[in-house]
Design a protein around this motif. Structure first.
Motif, PDB file in Angstrom:
ATOM      1  N   ALA A   1       0.832  -1.207   0.000  1.00  0.00           N
ATOM      2  CA  ALA A   1       0.000   0.000   0.000  1.00  0.00           C
ATOM      3  C   ALA A   1       0.863   1.253   0.000  1.00  0.00           C
ATOM      4  N   LYS A   2       1.902   1.241   0.809  1.00  0.00           N
ATOM      5  CA  LYS A   2       2.801   2.404   0.874  1.00  0.00           C
ATOM      6  C   LYS A   2       3.446   2.659  -0.467  1.00  0.00           C
ATOM      7  N   ASN A   3       3.870   1.598  -1.171  1.00  0.00           N
ATOM      8  CA  ASN A   3       4.516   1.764  -2.471  1.00  0.00           C
ATOM      9  C   ASN A   3       3.567   2.297  -3.536  1.00  0.00           C
ATOM     10  N   LEU A   4       2.251   2.150  -3.305  1.00  0.00           N
ATOM     11  CA  LEU A   4       1.249   2.694  -4.223  1.00  0.00           C
ATOM     12  C   LEU A   4       0.807   4.099  -3.811  1.00  0.00           C
ATOM     13  N   GLY A   5       1.424   4.639  -2.772  1.00  0.00           N
ATOM     14  CA  GLY A   5       1.149   6.015  -2.389  1.00  0.00           C
ATOM     15  C   GLY A   5       0.073   6.196  -1.342  1.00  0.00           C
ATOM     16  N   PHE A   6      -0.386   5.105  -0.707  1.00  0.00           N
ATOM     17  CA  PHE A   6      -1.418   5.223   0.314  1.00  0.00           C
ATOM     18  C   PHE A   6      -0.814   5.603   1.661  1.00  0.00           C
ATOM     19  N   ARG A   7      -1.567   6.314   2.447  1.00  0.00           N
ATOM     20  CA  ARG A   7      -1.254   6.537   3.851  1.00  0.00           C
ATOM     21  C   ARG A   7      -1.750   5.319   4.630  1.00  0.00           C
TER      22      ARG A   7
ATOM     23  N   THR B   1       8.600  -2.232  14.335  1.00  0.00           N
ATOM     24  CA  THR B   1       9.979  -2.330  13.851  1.00  0.00           C
ATOM     25  C   THR B   1      10.034  -3.002  12.491  1.00  0.00           C
ATOM     26  N   ALA B   2       9.248  -4.072  12.311  1.00  0.00           N
ATOM     27  CA  ALA B   2       9.209  -4.751  11.024  1.00  0.00           C
ATOM     28  C   ALA B   2       8.696  -3.824   9.929  1.00  0.00           C
ATOM     29  N   LEU B   3       7.695  -3.014  10.247  1.00  0.00           N
ATOM     30  CA  LEU B   3       7.198  -2.036   9.280  1.00  0.00           C
ATOM     31  C   LEU B   3       8.301  -1.033   8.931  1.00  0.00           C
ATOM     32  N   LYS B   4       8.976  -0.543   9.973  1.00  0.00           N
ATOM     33  CA  LYS B   4      10.027   0.437   9.749  1.00  0.00           C
ATOM     34  C   LYS B   4      11.146  -0.132   8.886  1.00  0.00           C
ATOM     35  N   ASN B   5      11.500  -1.388   9.111  1.00  0.00           N
ATOM     36  CA  ASN B   5      12.562  -2.022   8.339  1.00  0.00           C
ATOM     37  C   ASN B   5      12.185  -2.185   6.867  1.00  0.00           C
ATOM     38  N   ASN B   6      10.869  -2.096   6.578  1.00  0.00           N
ATOM     39  CA  ASN B   6      10.405  -2.163   5.194  1.00  0.00           C
ATOM     40  C   ASN B   6      10.076  -0.780   4.637  1.00  0.00           C
ATOM     41  N   GLY B   7      10.510   0.241   5.343  1.00  0.00           N
ATOM     42  CA  GLY B   7      10.308   1.602   4.857  1.00  0.00           C
ATOM     43  C   GLY B   7       8.906   2.138   5.066  1.00  0.00           C
ATOM     44  N   VAL B   8       8.134   1.534   5.976  1.00  0.00           N
ATOM     45  CA  VAL B   8       6.747   1.932   6.203  1.00  0.00           C
ATOM     46  C   VAL B   8       6.643   2.683   7.527  1.00  0.00           C
ATOM     47  N   THR B   9       6.126   3.894   7.465  1.00  0.00           N
ATOM     48  CA  THR B   9       5.857   4.677   8.670  1.00  0.00           C
ATOM     49  C   THR B   9       4.363   4.945   8.746  1.00  0.00           C
ATOM     50  N   PRO B  10       3.607   4.184   9.548  1.00  0.00           N
ATOM     51  CA  PRO B  10       2.158   4.424   9.632  1.00  0.00           C
ATOM     52  C   PRO B  10       1.873   5.829  10.154  1.00  0.00           C
ATOM     53  N   GLU B  11       0.888   6.449   9.558  1.00  0.00           N
ATOM     54  CA  GLU B  11       0.500   7.772  10.033  1.00  0.00           C
ATOM     55  C   GLU B  11      -0.289   7.665  11.328  1.00  0.00           C
ATOM     56  N   TRP B  12      -1.072   6.579  11.456  1.00  0.00           N
ATOM     57  CA  TRP B  12      -1.879   6.348  12.656  1.00  0.00           C
ATOM     58  C   TRP B  12      -1.697   4.895  13.092  1.00  0.00           C
ATOM     59  N   VAL B  13      -1.732   4.682  14.401  1.00  0.00           N
ATOM     60  CA  VAL B  13      -1.643   3.330  14.955  1.00  0.00           C
ATOM     61  C   VAL B  13      -2.682   3.209  16.066  1.00  0.00           C
ATOM     62  N   GLN B  14      -3.604   2.266  15.899  1.00  0.00           N
ATOM     63  CA  GLN B  14      -4.605   2.012  16.940  1.00  0.00           C
ATOM     64  C   GLN B  14      -4.049   1.081  18.003  1.00  0.00           C
ATOM     65  N   VAL B  15      -4.190   1.471  19.248  1.00  0.00           N
ATOM     66  CA  VAL B  15      -3.864   0.613  20.379  1.00  0.00           C
ATOM     67  C   VAL B  15      -5.186   0.060  20.903  1.00  0.00           C
ATOM     68  N   GLY B  16      -5.554  -1.113  20.386  1.00  0.00           N
ATOM     69  CA  GLY B  16      -6.836  -1.726  20.731  1.00  0.00           C
ATOM     70  C   GLY B  16      -7.897  -1.391  19.693  1.00  0.00           C
ATOM     71  N   ASN B  17      -8.846  -2.303  19.536  1.00  0.00           N
ATOM     72  CA  ASN B  17      -9.919  -2.133  18.551  1.00  0.00           C
ATOM     73  C   ASN B  17     -11.273  -2.129  19.242  1.00  0.00           C
TER      74      ASN B  17
END
Length: 599
Positions: free
Chosen positions: A106-112, A156-172
């Motif tokens: 998704a990140k490589n396609l330009g999505f947040r 960390t795994a996301l970061k190692n793949n060049g992905v920085t989430p704009e938002w992160v939910q702690v719990g659903n």
């Protein structure tokens, strides 16, 4: 060997330092300035793995992400489970490794990106918050470590793949807590500690990511205030308030609760100083595509209307998960593999409604605060019942929509009752009546009404709703200067409804004849603001008028009968407390309202 929490603290500090350095070097690019139009597509990977295809409106096969992008979607949300089943299509997958893979795509396609931690091996929501099997026997202290380590690992795994989430939910959807029983909301101190561990882990890897705390029933202001007041009191850490909004699961049309969503969004942003985001929304796009489209436009507009840009965006939950795969009623995709036209709503630019002109509410004690305690006879309101005993069906009580009190109809035996105000001296014209309501349902009849005493009555039934909903009657014609407005119940034993913050105001007056007399001027009151003496001047032709002054809560504080005088009549208001007051003048077949400030 360092104790686990000490090891974690060292590791956290190291990653924070590295992340901050990268940020200073300009390696992180934020895209938070635009409105997020999102889709939770967590089912997509296993759908594709099992042969499901996606087609654009012309029937040409395309990547699902490309189709979503063509519909205006600019953000993707992905749920992550701890150790999910890898053979269950619908209730499994969404493993950390799969989420990293999909997030990278998704990140490589330009999505947040928004990442949604469930802290479970499968679904987590208000009715189920089951601990992962691997954590089932852990102590509360170890659960805190589990939340931190799992969150840290995925980030960390996301970061190692060049992905920085704009938002992160702690719990659903956690109004009742998470990781039961230790993190149940009945033990809010422990729940807060778990949320804070997730927060700290996110920030250790990605300080720029915004941590979201997410509840369901986004139209229910009391639900959110109760939760976030407690979270604040316990020192909870978060950056954004997330809401779900599903009118379908409330068994009502969105028009019943959209005003509640709008008010809740605005109230939360103001009360807690945090931006808000609708993290989940859905509608019946198959059977009611136009209604779904209208709802999605309305929700986006509601979020965009939150003052100061504090409304961040809207995410549709699993738009692509069409029913032959998921059985999900609110999918926005046809079984022919094509998107529902309802998704075109995301092509619309959200617009905050223009500021509405201030209204003059002609009702006294409209929010039932005047008496300051539970009462059978609220100030300015009258009661009718079909017998003397049933007068007890009508009373005020705590639990107001925005203030302390509300009006409630309830009795342990069958009853008929109405609570009403009769307004006299109204200028002829068109009026609107609106109010906030709750309703347990089951009555033979239960409605808000307006009767203009000329044989015409307009009504609107109260929706069955456990959260405050705003209803209104428009186009009320007043031609003889009078109107009765009220709440009517024809109820069975135990039926109840509630009313609060009622407004009755003029929306237009009859056109003036060019050959008729000049329009009457209104009364004047000055100075405004006032310290000691308020002077009122009545219009020509009004020989006398009754003047009533009400406090901002609707409490009557002064009543006088005045006669017309060129010099005006003087009222001593030096004894009133500082604040805003409303003046009602009745006389000469007219009713006027004014406001003044006492200094």
């Amino acid at each position: 060997m360092k104790p686990p929490f000490l090891t974690r603290t060292f590791r956290r500090a190291l990653f924070v330092g590295v992340a901050l350095c990268l940020n200073l070097l300009g390696c992180f690019s934020a895209t938070a300035q635009t409105f997020a139009k999102g889709g939770d597509t967590s089912w997509l990977q296993q759908m594709e793995a099992n042969g499901y295809k996606f087609y654009n409106e012309q029937g040409v096969e395309q990547d699902c992400f490309q189709i979503l992008k063509s519909k205006g979607i600019n953000s993707i949300r992905l749920r992550v489970w701890v150790n999910p089943s890898m053979v269950d299509w619908v209730n499994g997958h969404c493993s950390p490794a799969e989420v990293v893979q999909m997030a990278t795509r998704a990140k490589n396609l330009g999505f947040r990106l928004m990442i949604d931690f469930h802290y479970s091996d499968s679904w987590a929501d208000p009715g189920q918050q089951t601990k992962p099997a691997a954590w089932a026997s852990h102590s509360f202290q170890q659960l805190q470590q589990d939340v931190y380590d799992h969150t840290f690992s995925v980030m960390t795994a996301l970061k190692n793949n060049g992905v920085t989430p704009e938002w992160v939910q702690v719990g659903n959807e956690i109004p009742n807590g998470m990781l039961w029983p230790e993190g149940n909301a009945t033990n809010f101190a422990q729940l807060t500690q778990l949320i804070n561990q997730g927060y700290e882990a996110v920030k250790a890897v990605s300080p720029a990511s915004k941590v979201v705390v997410h509840l369901d029933k986004g139209h229910d202001n009391a639900r959110f205030r109760s939760f976030f007041d407690r979270l604040t009191a316990n020192g909870g850490k978060y950056d954004v308030i997330g809401l779900s909004y599903y009118p379908y699961w409330l068994n009502q049309d969105y028009s019943v609760s959209i005003s509640g969503l709008q008010q809740n969004l605005t109230d939360l942003a103001s009360r807690y100083g945090k931006p808000v985001i609708v993290a989940e929304v859905g509608a019946d796009c198959t059977n009611q595509p136009q209604n779904a489209y209208d709802m999605l436009v309305a929700v986006q507009n509601a979020v965009a209307a939150v003052p100061n840009g504090q409304g961040l965006g809207v995410f549709y939950w699993e738009p692509q998960g069409y029913r032959s795969f998921s059985g999900y009623q609110l999918s926005a995709w046809g079984n022919d593999g094509k998107p529902s036209p309802a998704l075109n709503a995301f092509l619309v630019t959200p617009t905050a409604p223009p500021p509405t002109a201030p209204i003059t509410n002609l009702l006294a004690n409209p929010s039932f605060e005047a008496n300051g305690a539970t009462t059978q006879n609220p100030t300015a309101w009258s009661t009718w019942a079909n017998n003397t005993a049933n007068q007890a069906a009508d009373k005020t009580e705590t639990g107001g929509q925005h203030g302390t009190y509300r009006l409630t109809h309830w009795l342990g035996t069958p009853y008929q009752a109405s609570t009403f105000q009769l307004l006299n001296g109204l200028p002829n014209g068109t009026y609107t009546l609106r109010a906030w309501v709750l309703n347990g349902g089951g009555q033979k009849a239960c409605h808000l009404y307006a009767h203009n005493l000329n044989g015409v009555e307009k009504t609107v039934a109260l929706p069955v709703t456990e959260a405050w909903a705003q209803i209104q009657i428009t186009g009320i014609q007043v031609s003889k200067g009078q109107c009765e407005i009220g709440l009517w119940s024809d109820a069975n034993a135990g039926n109840w409804c509630s009313l609060d913050n009622v407004e009755f105001f003029q929306t237009s007056a009859p056109a003036l004849s060019s050959t008729g007399p000049a329009a009457a001027v209104t009364s004047r009151l000055y100075p405004n603001p006032v310290t000691d003496v308020l002077t009122l001047t009545l219009p020509t032709g009004v020989g006398a008028a009754t003047v009533r002054i009400y406090s901002a809560t609707g409490q009557p504080v002064l009543t006088r009968t005045l006669t017309s005088s060129p010099a005006g009549q003087r009222l001593n208001v030096s004894g009133l407390a500082a604040g805003l007051y409303q003046v009602r003048l009745e006389g000469g077949g007219r009713l006027e309202t004014h406001k003044f400030i006492k200094q």
